[in-house]
Motif scaffolding. Structure first.
Motif, PDB file in Angstrom:
ATOM      1  N   ASP A 424      41.037  23.715  46.705  1.00 48.81           N
ATOM      2  CA  ASP A 424      41.740  25.086  46.639  1.00 48.81           C
ATOM      3  C   ASP A 424      41.600  25.759  45.108  1.00 48.81           C
ATOM      4  N   LEU A 425      41.988  24.677  44.119  1.00 49.17           N
ATOM      5  CA  LEU A 425      41.699  25.090  42.910  1.00 49.17           C
ATOM      6  C   LEU A 425      40.399  25.769  42.723  1.00 49.17           C
ATOM      7  N   LEU A 428      40.264  29.185  44.264  1.00 52.45           N
ATOM      8  CA  LEU A 428      40.719  29.977  43.738  1.00 52.45           C
ATOM      9  C   LEU A 428      40.243  30.551  42.209  1.00 52.45           C
ATOM     10  N   ALA A 431      37.351  32.613  43.050  1.00 53.64           N
ATOM     11  CA  ALA A 431      38.033  34.002  43.289  1.00 53.64           C
ATOM     12  C   ALA A 431      38.344  34.941  42.086  1.00 53.64           C
ATOM     13  N   SER A 432      38.865  34.240  41.202  1.00 58.28           N
ATOM     14  CA  SER A 432      39.281  34.894  40.005  1.00 58.28           C
ATOM     15  C   SER A 432      38.062  35.252  39.250  1.00 58.28           C
ATOM     16  N   ALA A 434      35.307  36.147  40.619  1.00 56.23           N
ATOM     17  CA  ALA A 434      34.596  37.190  41.446  1.00 56.23           C
ATOM     18  C   ALA A 434      35.311  38.347  41.154  1.00 56.23           C
ATOM     19  N   ALA A 435      36.680  38.419  41.001  1.00 57.62           N
ATOM     20  CA  ALA A 435      37.582  39.465  40.660  1.00 57.62           C
ATOM     21  C   ALA A 435      37.236  40.139  39.370  1.00 57.62           C
ATOM     22  N   ASP A 436      36.921  39.196  38.230  1.00 59.95           N
ATOM     23  CA  ASP A 436      36.483  39.585  37.045  1.00 59.95           C
ATOM     24  C   ASP A 436      35.352  40.158  37.059  1.00 59.95           C
ATOM     25  N   LEU A 438      33.968  42.008  39.626  1.00 60.33           N
ATOM     26  CA  LEU A 438      34.182  42.976  40.200  1.00 60.33           C
ATOM     27  C   LEU A 438      34.877  44.137  39.331  1.00 60.33           C
ATOM     28  N   ALA A 439      35.836  43.650  38.617  1.00 56.03           N
ATOM     29  CA  ALA A 439      36.478  44.610  37.731  1.00 56.03           C
ATOM     30  C   ALA A 439      35.770  45.057  36.502  1.00 56.03           C
ATOM     31  N   GLY A 441      32.689  46.065  37.051  1.00 60.81           N
ATOM     32  CA  GLY A 441      31.960  46.784  37.953  1.00 60.81           C
ATOM     33  C   GLY A 441      30.526  46.348  38.362  1.00 60.81           C
ATOM     34  N   ASP A 443      28.505  44.544  41.160  1.00 59.21           N
ATOM     35  CA  ASP A 443      28.672  44.624  42.608  1.00 59.21           C
ATOM     36  C   ASP A 443      27.334  44.431  43.342  1.00 59.21           C
ATOM     37  N   ALA A 462      27.935  31.476  46.958  1.00 69.54           N
ATOM     38  CA  ALA A 462      28.397  30.732  48.244  1.00 69.54           C
ATOM     39  C   ALA A 462      29.823  31.740  48.798  1.00 69.54           C
ATOM     40  N   ARG A 463      30.263  32.359  47.936  1.00 69.31           N
ATOM     41  CA  ARG A 463      31.548  33.028  48.438  1.00 69.31           C
ATOM     42  C   ARG A 463      31.275  34.357  48.854  1.00 69.31           C
TER      43      ARG A 463
ATOM     44  N   HIS B   6      50.235  27.405  46.308  1.00 71.50           N
ATOM     45  CA  HIS B   6      49.056  28.214  46.551  1.00 71.50           C
ATOM     46  C   HIS B   6      49.560  29.577  46.709  1.00 71.50           C
ATOM     47  N   ALA B  13      46.187  35.300  41.052  1.00 68.33           N
ATOM     48  CA  ALA B  13      44.876  36.002  41.156  1.00 68.33           C
ATOM     49  C   ALA B  13      44.856  37.576  41.342  1.00 68.33           C
ATOM     50  N   LEU B  17      43.775  40.542  38.968  1.00 68.01           N
ATOM     51  CA  LEU B  17      42.695  41.541  39.551  1.00 68.01           C
ATOM     52  C   LEU B  17      43.328  43.160  39.354  1.00 68.01           C
ATOM     53  N   ARG B  20      43.098  43.884  35.476  1.00 67.25           N
ATOM     54  CA  ARG B  20      41.960  44.167  34.792  1.00 67.25           C
ATOM     55  C   ARG B  20      41.352  45.289  35.511  1.00 67.25           C
ATOM     56  N   LEU B  21      41.756  45.833  36.813  1.00 64.30           N
ATOM     57  CA  LEU B  21      40.964  46.915  37.586  1.00 64.30           C
ATOM     58  C   LEU B  21      41.724  48.106  36.860  1.00 64.30           C
ATOM     59  N   ARG B  24      40.644  48.679  33.310  1.00 66.44           N
ATOM     60  CA  ARG B  24      39.156  49.124  33.164  1.00 66.44           C
ATOM     61  C   ARG B  24      39.137  50.608  33.308  1.00 66.44           C
ATOM     62  N   THR B 176      36.778  50.520  44.019  1.00 67.46           N
ATOM     63  CA  THR B 176      36.707  49.439  43.484  1.00 67.46           C
ATOM     64  C   THR B 176      37.795  48.460  44.429  1.00 67.46           C
ATOM     65  N   LYS B 185      36.516  37.398  53.024  1.00 65.42           N
ATOM     66  CA  LYS B 185      37.170  36.755  51.985  1.00 65.42           C
ATOM     67  C   LYS B 185      37.673  37.755  50.906  1.00 65.42           C
ATOM     68  N   LEU B 187      39.303  39.764  48.064  1.00 63.66           N
ATOM     69  CA  LEU B 187      39.912  39.528  46.894  1.00 63.66           C
ATOM     70  C   LEU B 187      41.441  40.103  46.635  1.00 63.66           C
TER      71      LEU B 187
END
Lengths: 498, 499
Positions: A424-425, A428, A431-432, A434-436, A438-439, A441, A443, A462-463, B6, B13, B17, B20-21, B24, B176, B185, B187
C-alpha cells in the motif's frame, strides 16, 4: 561511429550517460549506459571509461549541464555580493519578495500568504545581499527609455571603491527600466569592472517568461529581474572556479568529444557560462523536442519542458523558488516522502530537505524517505560482495514511525504488519508521484533519466502504461550501473573527504 | 487495506494533488479553489484570509442560481454574494468528473485588480458591480458580456484580457482534473471526497486540541471610535469567536464569511497548522456576530477598506485573545492594514499603490506577528509605464520600529511624483497611530503622510482625503513601525543603584 553523451553535474553526483544513438535525430532506440564519477576531478576518468567501453566510438557530442548554481542558492553557499541600484530603492527587493514571490512557491500552500505570520517567518526574508552592501546611486531611466538623470559617476566610483575594499565577490547591478535602456547599467558596470570587480547586470539576464507577481505573460517586472541578477551574482564567483575545473577536465579529450554546454533556453554553446550553470538536465534529446525528460533524482525529479520557448526564463524563476525563506522553500519538485510531523500525522509530503540529511539506508538520518521505502521493498538492489546497505535499519525506522502513528490513533500497542502495508505504501507513493507528474502537465510518453529512474519508472509504467519509459530497464547492466550501492559508496566517500 | 491509515494516506494524496493542481493553474496574485456543488469547500488556495470562506460561497451561489453545467462559466464580484470587494472578480466553472449526470466539482479563481480608492461609504463608488452572471463556456466565453463589463467606466482597464486569461487557466485545470479522475485507477475519485473532508477535519481537530483552552475577552477601538469586541472560547476540537457587542461602522466593514476567514487563519497561525482550507477544517471553527455590525456587514455597505484593513484588525484581535491564555503568544502591537493612495489623471489613467506598516515584536518565535496582505504592491516599472508618475522611493523606514528584547519591524517609506495634473486620494490604514510596545518594549513610530508641492512646500495630511495636484507635486508616506516586546537589556555599566 559517434555517440551521444550527457553529463549532469548535480548536487550530489556527476552522472554521465552514454548512448549509441547520436543526437542528430536518427531515432534509434539504443539503450543508454550510464556511469558516474562522483568527484569532479574524476569526470575525465569517466569520459575515458565511456570511450574505452565503446570500442567503436570515435568520440561524439557531449552535452553538459550543471545544477551547481541552484544548489548554491538553496544552500546559501555563494559569495559575499553587493547590489548597485537606483538611489532610494536599496531595500525594495525584500519588500517585493515578501509581497509577491510566494505566489510561485510550489512547496504546497504558503500559509504565510494568507494568515498572520509566525515570528520566525516574520523575520527578514533571506537576501544574499547584506544591507550595508546595497548601494543606491543617482541616475534614472524613465519608463519610455529616456534618461531622466544621468549616472552620478562620482558616486559610482566611490561605490566601486567601497565595494572593492569590502572584499565582495560579485556585484549585481540593477537599475529600473534597464530592459528599455541599459545605458546606465552599462556605464555602472564599466566603472565596477574597471575597479577589478565581477559584475552581473540585470539587462543581461534572460527575460522571465511570466511575471511572478501577476502571472501574466510576458510581464517581467523589476522584481524578477532584480532577484535573478542578485542570485546570479551570488553564484558567479564560485561558479567561475567550477568552470575552470571542469574545462580543464575536458581538455585531454578535446579532440574526441564535441563538448557543448546547455543553456537555460536549450541552446548549446561551446564554453561554459553562468547561464549553463542554470542549465537543463543533461541527456535532453534535442532530436525529439516533443518528448518530456523526467529525471528521477535522489531528492527530486526534474521535468524538461517540451516547449523550449516556454522554457526560457523558467529555470531562473525556479531559482527564485529556492529562496529558503523557510525550510519548505527548499523543495521544488521533489519525490514524495513518507513524513510524520509533530502530531504524528503521516503524509506523503512533496517536500524534502534535499540530500541532507539523507536516507536511513545510508545511515544518514532516522527519518524514512522514499528511497528507504524503495530499498526496503527491494526495488533497488545492492551488488554482491560489497558493503550492505542499512536496509534493515530502514525497515525498522519505517515500522517504528508507523507504530508511533498507531499509538496516536488507537490504544493498540501492536506493531503494524509492515509487510502487509508495504504494498500500500508503495502504491500510494507511486500514485503521489503520478499526481505530481500530472500536475506538472505531463500526460504522455517520457524519457526517464537519473539514478532512481530504473526503480521508479517501471512502477509508474505499471500503473499507467502511457508513461512507459523509453529505456531498457531489463538490462542488468543498466540496473547495476545505477544501483543504490554506488550511491552509498559515493556517500561514504564524500563523508570521508569532508 | 481499508483502515483509517489507508484512508488518511489517500486523503493526503488527494489533498496534495488538488493543492499542486490549484497552485499550477493559479495566476500570480489570484486565489483559487475547488468545492463541491453543495457549497462545501474541497480545497482553497487563498491569497488572503478573506478569500478562504468567501470563495466557496461565491461558487455555491453561482451554481445554485445559474444551474451551471459541465464546462459552463460564471463571474461575480458582488460582496454580498460571496465576493469580497468590487475590485476582486471571481470566475466559477462547473466540472463533471464522469461519475454522475451533473457536475461533481466547482472550480473558482478570484482575480485581483487594482482597487478604486473611494472615500464615500457607498459600495457603488468602489467599482462596477457584477452579480452572479453566466459568461458562456470554456470553449466559447461570452465575449459580449465580458466586453460590456469591461466597457463600464468603473471597470479595471485590464479586465477583459485578465478575464480571458483566467478562463483559459480554469479550462486547463478542468481538463487536468478530468484526466486525474479518469481510468480504472483514478488519482482523484469523487466517491472519496467525503472521506477526504472527514480526514481533513480529523487532522485539524487534533491541531485545535493543542490550542490554549479557555475563554478570553478582548476589544479594539479603532481610530474612528468604533469598537470590535471578541469573546474567544477554545474547547477541545472547537474554537468559537463571538463578536457580540461589536459596533456598526461607516468606514470599514466585513461580510460574515470574510470575518470567518480572518478568524480561521488566526487559529491556524496559533495552532501551527498548515491550512487545510476545506469544509472539514472549517467545521472546527464557529463565528458568531450580529448582522449589521462591522464584522457582519449588510448591503449596501462599502467593503473596500474592510477587506484589507478590518480583516487584519480582526486577525490581530484574535491573536491577542489567544495570547491571553498562553504567555508565549504574547506580543506587542503590529501596524495592521494597508495605507493606500491613488492619483487619477484627466486622460483616465490611474496610479494606485499601497504600503504596509511593520509587525510586532513577540514573546517567542511561537507567536504569530499578525501580518497580512491585502494586495501586492505594484511593480515600480509597471506603475511608471501605466500612468504619468515617477516612483521616487520605495524602501524600509529605518528606525521606525519599537525597540525591545524582540524589536518590532520597520514600516515602509514610499513616495511618488505626479508628472501631470490630477487628483490625489489617500486613505491611511485603520490603525495608523503608533503600534504600542509591550512588557517594556517601546512603541513604533506612527504613520505619517505628506503632500510635497513642486516648490518644496510640505503639507501634512490627515488620515484620508482628496487633493488636487499639479505636475511635479509628490506624495510621501511613512508607515508605522511595529511595537517592540520586552525591555531591552541595559548596556554594561549602567546598572541601576538598587541593583
Amino acid at each position: 561511429m559517434s555517440v551521444s553523451a550527457g553529463l549532469s553535474l548535480g548536487e550530489s553526483f556527476a552522472e554521465l550517460s552514454v548512448s549509441e544513438a547520436p543526437f542528430e535525430g536518427s531515432g534509434a532506440e539504443a539503450p543508454a549506459r550510464s556511469r558516474w564519477q562522483t568527484a569532479r576531478k574524476s569526470i575525465s576518468a569517466g569520459l575515458q571509461e565511456a570511450i574505452d567501453e565503446n570500442a567503436r566510438a570515435r568520440g561524439g557530442t557531449l552535452v553538459v549541464s550543471s545544477w551547481a548554481a541552484e544548489t548554491q542558492i538553496a544552500r546559501r553557499l555563494g559569495s559575499s555580493i553587493a547590489l548597485v541600484c537606483d538611489l532610494g530603492f536599496e531595500t525594495w527587493l525584500e519588500a517585493g519578495l515578501e509581497a509577491g514571490l510566494d505566489s510561485v512557491t510550489e512547496a504546497g500552500f504558503d500559509a504565510a500568504a494568507a494568515i498572520p505570520r509566525r515570528s520566525s517567518e516574520g523575520a527578514s526574508i533571506w537576501s544574499p545581499v547584506r544591507r550595508d552592501q546595497r548601494i543606491g546611486v543617482g541616475g534614472r531611466v524613465r519608463a519610455d527609455g529616456s534618461i531622466a538623470t544621468p549616472l552620478d559617476r562620482e558616486a559610482m566610483k566611490a561605490a566601486a571603491e567601497r565595494i572593492r575594499t569590502a572584499g565582495v565577490g560579485s556585484v549585481a547591478v540593477c537599475f529600473l527600466h534597464a530592459r528599455k535602456n541599459p545605458s546606465l547599467e552599462i556605464e555602472a558596470a564599466e566603472i565596477l569592472r574597471g575597479a577589478g570587480l565581477r559584475v552581473v547586470a540585470s539587462h543581461e539576464t534572460p527575460c522571465a517568461a511570466e511575471s511572478a507577481l501577476t502571472g501574466s505573460s510576458p510581464a517581467e517586472t523589476e522584481l524578477e529581474r532584480g532577484w535573478l541578477t542578485v542570485l546570479s551574482a551570488f553564484v558567479a564567483s564560485s561558479l567561475a572556479e567550477e568552470e575552470r575545473e571542469i574545462r580543464s577536465a575536458f581538455e585531454p579529450h578535446a579532440d574526441l568529444w564535441d563538448v557543448r554546454w546547455i543553456l537555460a533556453d536549450g541552446r548549446l554553446e561551446k564554453t561554459p557560462s553562468l547561464e549553463s550553470a542554470f542549465g537543463l538536465e543533461a541527456g535532453l534529446d534535442l532530436a525529439h523536442p516533443d518528448e518530456t525528460i523526467v529525471h528521477f533524482g535522489m531528492e527530486r525529479f526534474f521535468i524538461g519542458a517540451r516547449d523550449r520557448s516556454v522554457r526560457a526564463g523558467f529555470p531562473w524563476i525556479r531559482a527564485l523558488d529556492r529562496q529558503p525563506a523557510s525550510p519548505r522553500a527548499l523543495s521544488s519538485q521533489p519525490l514524495a516522502r513518507l513524513r510524520l510531523d509533530d502530531s504524528w500525522a503521516p503524509s506523503f509530503a512533496f517536500e524534502t530537505r534535499g540530500y541532507e540529511p539523507g536516507p536511513v539506508v545510508f545511515g544518514k538520518s532516522l527519518e524514512p524517505t522514499v528511497l528507504d521505502v524503495l530499498a526496503w521493498r527491494g526495488r533497488v538492489q545492492a551488488i554482491d560482495g560489497l558493503p550492505a546497505l542499512s536496509i534493515e535499519r530502514a525497515g525498522l525506522r519505517i515500522s517504528e514511525t508507523l507504530l508511533a502513528l498507531d499509538k496516536s490513533r488507537s490504544s493498540s500497542m501492536r506493531r503494524p504488519d509492515i509487510d502487509a502495508i508495504g504494498a500500500d505504501l508503495e502504491a500510494l507513493f507511486v500514485a503521489s508521484l503520478a499526481a505530481d507528474l500530472l500536475a506538472a502537465g505531463i500526460d504522455g510518453p517520457m524519457r526517464a533519466t537519473g539514478p532512481l529512474a530504473h526503480a521508479i519508472a517501471p512502477l509508474l509504467a505499471a500503473r499507467t502504461p502511457k508513461w512507459a519509459p523509453r529505456f531498457d530497464t531489463s538490462s542488468a547492466e543498466w540496473a547495476a550501473s545505477t544501483s543504490l550501492l554506488k550511491l552509498a559508496i559515493h556517500s561514504a566517500a564524500r563523508e570521508a573527504r569532508a | 487495506m481499508k483502515n483509517w491509515r489507508h484512508a488518511h494516506f489517500e486523503a493526503e494524496a488527494a489533498r496534495t494533488l488538488l493543492d499542486r493542481l490549484l497552485a499550477r493553474h493559479r495566476g500570480g496574485s489570484d486565489s483559487i479553489g475547488a468545492s463541491l456543488t453543495d457549497g462545501r469547500a474541497l480545497h482553497v488556495r487563498a491569497r488572503n484570509a478573506v478569500d478562504l470562506a468567501t470563495l466557496p460561497h461565491a461558487a455555491s451561489l453561482c451554481f445554485r442560481y445559474l444551474g451551471l453545467k459541465d464546462g459552463e462559466l460564471a463571474a461575480l464580484n458582488e460582496p454580498f454574494a460571496g465576493g469580497v470587494r468590487l475590485s476582486d472578480v471571481t470566475f466559477v466553472a462547473a466540472v463533471s468528473l464522469g461519475r454522475g449526470a451533473g457536475p461533481d466539482l466547482l472550480i473558482m479563481s478570484r482575480v485581483r485588480f487594482a482597487p478604486r480608492l473611494a472615500l464615500d461609504e457607498a459600495l457603488d463608488s468602489e467599482g462596477v458591480r457584477i452579480p452572479p452572471t453566466p459568461i458562456g463556456r470554456f470553449e466559447s466565453p461570452n465575449e459580449a458580456i465580458l466586453g460590456a463589463i469591461a466597457a463600464h467606466p468603473l471597470a479595471p482597464p485590464e479586465f477583459y484580457p485578465r478575464a480571458m486569461q483566467t478562463i483559459r487557466r480554469l479550462s486547463e485545470l478542468a481538463r487536468t482534473l478530468k484526466a486525474a479522475a479518469a481510468g480504472p485507477k483514478p488519482l482523484l475519485d469523487p466517491e472519496r471526497f467525503e472521506s477526504y473532508l472527514e480526514q481533513a477535519g480529523a487532522a485539524f481537530r487534533e491541531r485545535v486540541a493543542k490550542l490554549p483552552l479557555g475563554r478570553a475577552v478582548v476589544a479594539e477601538t479603532l481610530a474612528t471610535g468604533e469598537t470590535i469586541k471578541l469573546a474567544l472560547d477554545v474547547r477541545e476540537e472547537r474554537v468559537s469567536f463571538d463578536f457580540a457587542g461589536t459596533d456598526s461602522s461607516v468606514s470599514a466593514q466585513l461580510t460574515d464569511r470574510a470575518t470567518f476567514g480572518a478568524c480561521f487563519s488566526a487559529a491556524c497561525a496559533v495552532a501551527q497548522a498548515p491550512i487545510e482550507a476545506n469544509a472539514g477544517a472549517f467545521a472546527c471553527i464557529e463565528v458568531r456576530s450580529v448582522p449589521g455590525s462591522m464584522v457582519n456587514a449588510k448591503a449596501p455597505s462599502g467593503l473596500g477598506r474592510g477587506a484589507v484593513d478590518l480583516a487584519a484588525v480582526v486577525s490581530e484581535l484574535a491573536l491577542r485573545a489567544f495570547a491571553q491564555n498562553r504567555p508565549t503568544l504574547k506580543r506587542a502591537s503590529s501596524s495592521v492594514g494597508m495605507s493606500r493612495w491613488q492619483i487619477a489623471f484627466s486622460d483616465g489613467k490611474r496610479h494606485f499603490d499601497g504600503a504596509f506598516g511593520g509587525v510586532a515584536g513577540a514573546a517567542s518565535p511561537e507567536a504569530p506577528r499578525g501580518w497580512s496582505r491585502g494586495e501586492s504592491p505594484s511593480s515600480i516599472e509597471s506603475a511608471e509605464r501605466n500612468a504619468p508618475v515617477e516612483i521616487l522611493t520605495r524602501a524600509g523606514r529605518t528606525g521606525s520600529a519599537g525597540t525591545g528584547v524582540d524589536p518590532g519591524r520597520d514600516g515602509q517609506i514610499a513616495s511618488v511624483r505626479a508628472l501631470a495634473a490630477g487628483e490625489l486620494t489617500w486613505s491611511l490604514a485603520c490603525e495608523s497611530g503608533a503600534a504600542g510596545g509591550f512588557a517594556g518594549g517601546s512603541s513604533g513610530a506612527p504613520c505619517e503622510a505628506e503632500l510635497i508641492r513642486s516648490d518644496g512646500t510640505r503639507e501634512p495630511l490627515a488620515r484620508s482625503g482628496r487633493a488636487a495636484i499639479q505636475a511635479g507635486d509628490a506624495f510621501e508616506i511613512r508607515t508605522a513601525g511595529g511595537g517592540g516586546f520586552g525591555a531591552p537589556a541595559r548596556p554594561a555599566g549602567t546598572e541601576s543603584a538598587d541593583a
